[in-house]
Design an enzyme around this catalytic site. Structure first.
Site, PDB file in Angstrom:
ATOM      1  N   HIS A 117       0.710  -1.122   0.007  1.00 26.91           N
ATOM      2  CA  HIS A 117      -0.013  -0.008  -0.215  1.00 26.91           C
ATOM      3  C   HIS A 117       0.777   1.155   0.137  1.00 26.91           C
ATOM      4  CE1 HIS A 117      -3.514  -2.581   1.156  1.00 26.91           C
ATOM      5  NE2 HIS A 117      -4.167  -1.674   0.672  1.00 26.91           N
ATOM      6  N   GLY A 118       2.023   1.313   0.616  1.00 21.66           N
ATOM      7  CA  GLY A 118       2.829   2.504   0.351  1.00 21.66           C
ATOM      8  C   GLY A 118       4.214   2.258   1.098  1.00 21.66           C
TER       9      GLY A 118
END
Length: 527
Positions: free
Chosen positions: A344-345
């Site tokens: 996700h990041g």
């Protein structure tokens, strides 16, 4: 190009539909080539330079797939090429998504003063990278067939799913482009797809974008917020994320259906889930499937083999022991969600987000295994309203890490949520409510009185929608699986291709155009 932009609505989409209708009479090859070219143009519109990255990724993966297929009778070489293909994909993903944030972290942690550059994250890089990794793995395992080059390009780039999913499996999309089908626009599919798209567009423009300013202000200024401010900001973001992602998912499915293509359902009222396992079966469904097939299952199998070699049992009975549960259930679950957080990041806050969900899911499994349903605790937390509320609150806590720009900001906001900064209303958030509320600059009430209560009321009015009303696919009669709902009103709000529905959706579309003053990106575009 964004689905919620005038360029897409009034130029790109009509041209692609007309081209599809005209070329359909020429058969499959013409249609596949047209959609592939249109999808590449769709991606290039945002930043043409990144089209080179996408095309390079496609060429490398197609060549790797050919080498895997050529060596299908040689297990050693087949596995080698699969590993090389996966490594190349992950290498490109790590360069654009993780390298520079990692260098910034090292510089800050070590106190170095060397210069660190940056790079713009290409849109959808995680989605088209994961899609191609899955294809390589399935091809190596004999679960996929080779495709001609143009078909492969379309599989990767089909514009409804290219930027933010769903993550496609080749087996569910390519047979729909097989030789022999009727490649023409069908009135029923266009009507259904257009209705699906308009409903998704309305979620994005009329709801998610209206909630964004208040949520953005809260997460931009998390220090010192009171309980009221903190929770209003977090709830605004919870609803913004819900309607933003739900809206994109609806638009993607609607666009594909206009071409008589069915994409997998990717969003199914996740806030109706009464446990965290069910939540992930409803939220980003194709990501959950991907994580299960390509991360959790291999990890679990490796653990099982290691335990078997050590003479340990892998039976269901073994999972009912603390040690067995920890190794057979908790370990692969937490590891999978840890990697999901990294996907996700780049940032510790995303690692904590994924790990927290791994702990949630493990706790959910432990509850099912170790707490009898008929026990006092089982009956108490088996009461659906309570379990639904607890699941939603747990999700909100994890979303604080998901949205925050750092772990420091996340913990500062959590401190406000538990009351460490008092109960009142701070000036910053109240000012944001006045300046960004739905009613701001449009009524004398907005200009003459604080709008914090109005903002709160708007957020809470959304809870009956996400908890009690049918979702879009249920309204449109496209729900795949009947689920246990709190209140089932689907039969009363069933879509039909009638004048009433056409008029109603036309009015919704007009409202969307009226509010679509500034084109905003989708929250999942950053992944």
């Amino acid at each position: 190009m964004l689905f919620n932009s005038p360029e897409f609505l009034f130029c790109y989409l009509p041209i692609v539909l007309v081209g599809f209708a005209l070329l359909g009479r020429w058969g499959r090859r013409a249609v596949v080539a047209w959609l592939a070219i249109a999808s590449l143009a769709f991606y290039a519109y945002w930043r043409p330079a990144f089209l080179l990255l996408l095309c390079g990724s496609i060429l490398v993966n197609y060549a790797t797939a050919a080498l895997i297929w050529r060596n299908r009778e040689r297990p050693g070489l087949l596995k080698l090429w699969m590993i090389i293909g996966i490594a190349l994909n992950l290498g490109a993903l790590c360069f654009f998504k993780y390298l520079f944030p990692f260098l910034h972290f090292v510089r800050g942690a070590a106190g170095f003063h060397f210069s660190v550059g940056s790079v713009i994250l290409p849109l959808g890089i995680s989605f088209f990278t994961f899609t191609q990794i899955a294809y390589l793995v399935d091809l190596a395992q004999g679960a996929a067939e080779p495709q001609d080059f143009v078909s492969y390009v379309l599989f990767v780039t089909f514009f409804p799913h290219l930027i933010a999913g769903p993550i496609l499996h080749h087996g569910e999309i390519m047979p729909q482009f097989a030789e022999g089908r009727d490649f023409s626009l069908k009135a029923n599919d266009v009507a259904l797809g257009l209705s699906w798209f308009v409903l998704g567009l309305a979620k994005k423009v009329l709801i998610a974008d209206r909630l964004a300013p208040f949520a953005d202000t809260t997460f931009a200024h998390p220090l010192g917020l009171s309980v009221v401010d903190s929770w209003l900001g977090v709830l605004n973001y919870a609803m913004q994320l819900y309607f933003d992602f739900s809206g994109y998912s609806d638009m993607a499915l609607g666009l594909a259906r206009m071409f008589s293509i069915e994409l997998p359902i990717n969003f199914n009222s996740p806030y109706k889930a009464d446990n965290i396992i069910e939540f992930w079966q409803r939220w980003h469904i194709t990501l959950t499937r991907y994580l299960t097939l390509y991360l959790y299952n291999p990890c679990s199998m490796a653990i099982n083999r290691r335990r078997a070699a050590a003479g340990k049992s892998n039976s269901r009975k073994a999972t009912k022991t603390i040690a067995g549960f920890g190794e057979l259930v908790a370990l692969p679950t937490v590891l999978t969600m840890f990697l999901a957080g990294i996907w996700h990041g780049a940032g510790l806050q995303f690692i904590l987000f994924g790990t927290l969900h791994g702990i949630y899911i493990s706790a959910n499994h432990a509850w099912r295994i170790f707490v009898p349903e008929k026990s006092a605790w089982g009956k108490l937390f088996g009461w659906r309203p309570l379990s639904l509320l607890m699941t939603f609150l747990a999700v909100c806590v994890a979303q604080v890490f998901f949205r925050s720009t750092s772990t420091h900001d996340a913990f500062a906001l959590l401190a406000g949520m538990v009351g460490l900064n008092g109960l009142g209303v701070t000036h910053v958030t109240a000012a944001s409510a006045v300046s960004h509320s739905w009613l701001a600059h449009s009524t004398s009430l907005a200009r003459s009185a604080p709008l914090l209560p109005s903002t709160a009321a708007i957020v809470f009015l959304l809870f009956p929608i996400v908890w009690f009303l049918p979702n879009t696919q249920e309204i449109l009669g496209q729900a795949r699986v009947a689920r246990r709902e709190i209140v089932n009103l689907t039969y009363r709000i069933a879509w039909q291709p009638t004048v009433f529905w056409a008029t109603s959706l036309a009015l919704v579309f007009i409202a969307v155009l009226w509010r679509m003053t500034n084109t905003s990106t989708f929250l999942y575009f950053q992944f």
